[in-house]
Design an enzyme around this catalytic site. Structure first.
Site, short mmCIF file in Angstrom:
data_model
loop_
_atom_site.label_atom_id
_atom_site.label_comp_id
_atom_site.label_asym_id
_atom_site.label_seq_id
_atom_site.Cartn_x
_atom_site.Cartn_y
_atom_site.Cartn_z
N SER A 4 0.79 -1.23 0.00
CA SER A 4 0.00 0.00 0.00
C SER A 4 0.83 1.29 0.00
CB SER A 4 -0.98 -0.01 1.18
OG SER A 4 -1.90 -1.07 0.98
N THR A 20 -5.12 -3.65 8.37
CA THR A 20 -4.98 -5.02 7.87
C THR A 20 -4.82 -6.00 9.03
OG1 THR A 20 -3.89 -6.38 6.20
CG2 THR A 20 -2.47 -4.81 7.38
N LYS A 74 -8.76 -6.05 11.48
CA LYS A 74 -9.91 -5.65 10.66
C LYS A 74 -11.26 -5.74 11.39
CE LYS A 74 -7.90 -6.56 6.16
NZ LYS A 74 -8.12 -7.04 4.79
N ASP A 112 -12.17 -3.59 0.74
CA ASP A 112 -11.85 -4.93 0.19
C ASP A 112 -13.09 -5.44 -0.53
OD1 ASP A 112 -9.28 -5.17 1.31
OD2 ASP A 112 -10.09 -5.94 3.20
N GLY A 119 -13.13 -20.83 0.80
CA GLY A 119 -12.58 -20.17 1.98
C GLY A 119 -13.68 -19.51 2.79
N ALA A 120 -13.45 -19.39 4.10
CA ALA A 120 -14.45 -18.79 4.98
C ALA A 120 -13.80 -17.86 6.00
CB ALA A 120 -15.23 -19.90 5.68
N GLY A 165 -11.62 -13.96 6.72
CA GLY A 165 -12.01 -12.55 6.67
C GLY A 165 -12.28 -12.07 5.24
N GLY A 191 -5.91 -11.28 -8.05
CA GLY A 191 -6.04 -10.52 -6.81
C GLY A 191 -5.40 -9.15 -6.88
#
Ligand code: ATR
Length: 287
Positions: free
Chosen positions: A23, A68, A72, A108, A132-133, A135, A250
């Site tokens: 970032s 991050t 979060k 995001d 995926g589960a 964040g 991504g």
């Protein structure tokens, strides 16, 4: 303009660890390009210091922060307001400080959506399989459910998938399937899905030979979005491309989440292409 003056507005990112973040290079290049008097800094903030870090945002009058891992979710009680989507999602990655009032956003989630929309893909009414589960899956599941998407969440740990599916279905009053991530369930779920999203860390550097989906399940006409950005082209994306699917990296989500935060802090449109080039350069230097 001198690099930093008494008028410079300060933004940054808090997380732990923080040294691999892309970032700062993206935002500082964007500020420079637009000739605006802002600077963006990395701050390593340990879990137990989070309350003091937020007090610091107010005390030092920082303009904004990205947030991050691991903060979060836990940062939310320290903020004054939440954007409605961030409130539903229960996680934020961006804060703006308006005269001491701190508002949290989840770019995001909206960054993921923008990466789809810029390719002309409208998720409304489509069937999406999310792997995926964690964040990232949570942010993406909420933004897609809000758009009227039929969701199936597949995760190695079924309980986590069920918990997320339950939460999404409660908030949006729609059915969400939860399944164990295995080949049989993947084959079944992908048979009727237009979009596949990988939010697991499988295939991420240094596991570059890993893939969450056997190549034989990938096919022409599918849209495959891997939110992993290091490497930019994961094995999943390579095999999806070989199968004739459309692929999204991504990196696009990374750049969009940054661009949306940039707009929130500065009120200006972010120079997306430049931010992308800078992120690619930084990623090349990383590995
Ligand atoms: P993030 O915030 O980036 O989503 P996270 O919350 O740590 O990160 O979630 C990581 C996700 O990757 C989880 O869905 C995790 O599955 P589990 O809930 O079963 O742990 C998934 N994941 C990580 N390594 C994996 C692997 N080797 N195989 C399958 N899934 C994996």
């Amino acid at each position: 303009m001198s690099l930093i003056s008494g008028k410079t507005k300060v933004c940054g990112i808090i997380g732990d660890p923080i040294e691999h973040t892309m970032s700062p290079v993206m935002h500082n290049a964007a500020f420079k390009k637009l000739g605006i008097d802002y600077v963006y800094l990395p701050f390593q903030v340990r879990k137990e210091e989070l309350d003091k870090a937020v007090a610091g945002v107010r005390a030092l009058n920082l303009r904004g922060l990205n947030v991050t891992i691991p903060h979060k979710v836990t940062i939310i009680p320290f903020l004054d307001r939440l954007d409605p989507l961030a409130e539903k999602t229960g996680a934020i990655n961006t804060i703006v400080n308006d005269d001491g009032v701190l508002t949290g956003y989840n770019t995001d989630a909206t960054g993921f959506l923008q990466a789809l929309l810029e390719r002309g893909i409208k998720p409304e009414g489509k069937s999406v399989v999310i792997l995926g589960a964690g964040g990232a899956s949570r942010a993406i599941s909420f933004v897609l459910a809000e758009r009227g998407v039929n969701l199936a969440i597949l995760n190695r740990n079924l309980t986590r998938a069920e918990e997320l599916a339950h939460r999404v279905s409660q908030v949006f009053n729609r059915e969400v399937n939860a399944l164990t991530l295995n080949e049989e369930n993947l084959a079944r779920a992908l048979a009727s899905a237009e979009i596949l999203v990988n939010t697991t860390s499988v295939g991420m550097f240094s596991d570059i030979d890993g893939t969450p989906v056997p190549a034989k399940l990938l096919k022409k006409g599918q849209i495959v979005f891997d939110i992993v950005y290091n490497p930019i082209k994961t094995r999943l994306l390579r095999e999806a491309e070989e199968a004739g699917a459309s692929t999204i990296s991504g990196l696009d989500m990374l750049v969009w989440q940054g661009a949306l935060a940039f707009k929130i802090w500065t009120g200006r449109e972010a120079p997306l292409e430049l931010m992308k080039e800078e992120a690619i350069k930084a990623l090349e230097n990383e590995n």
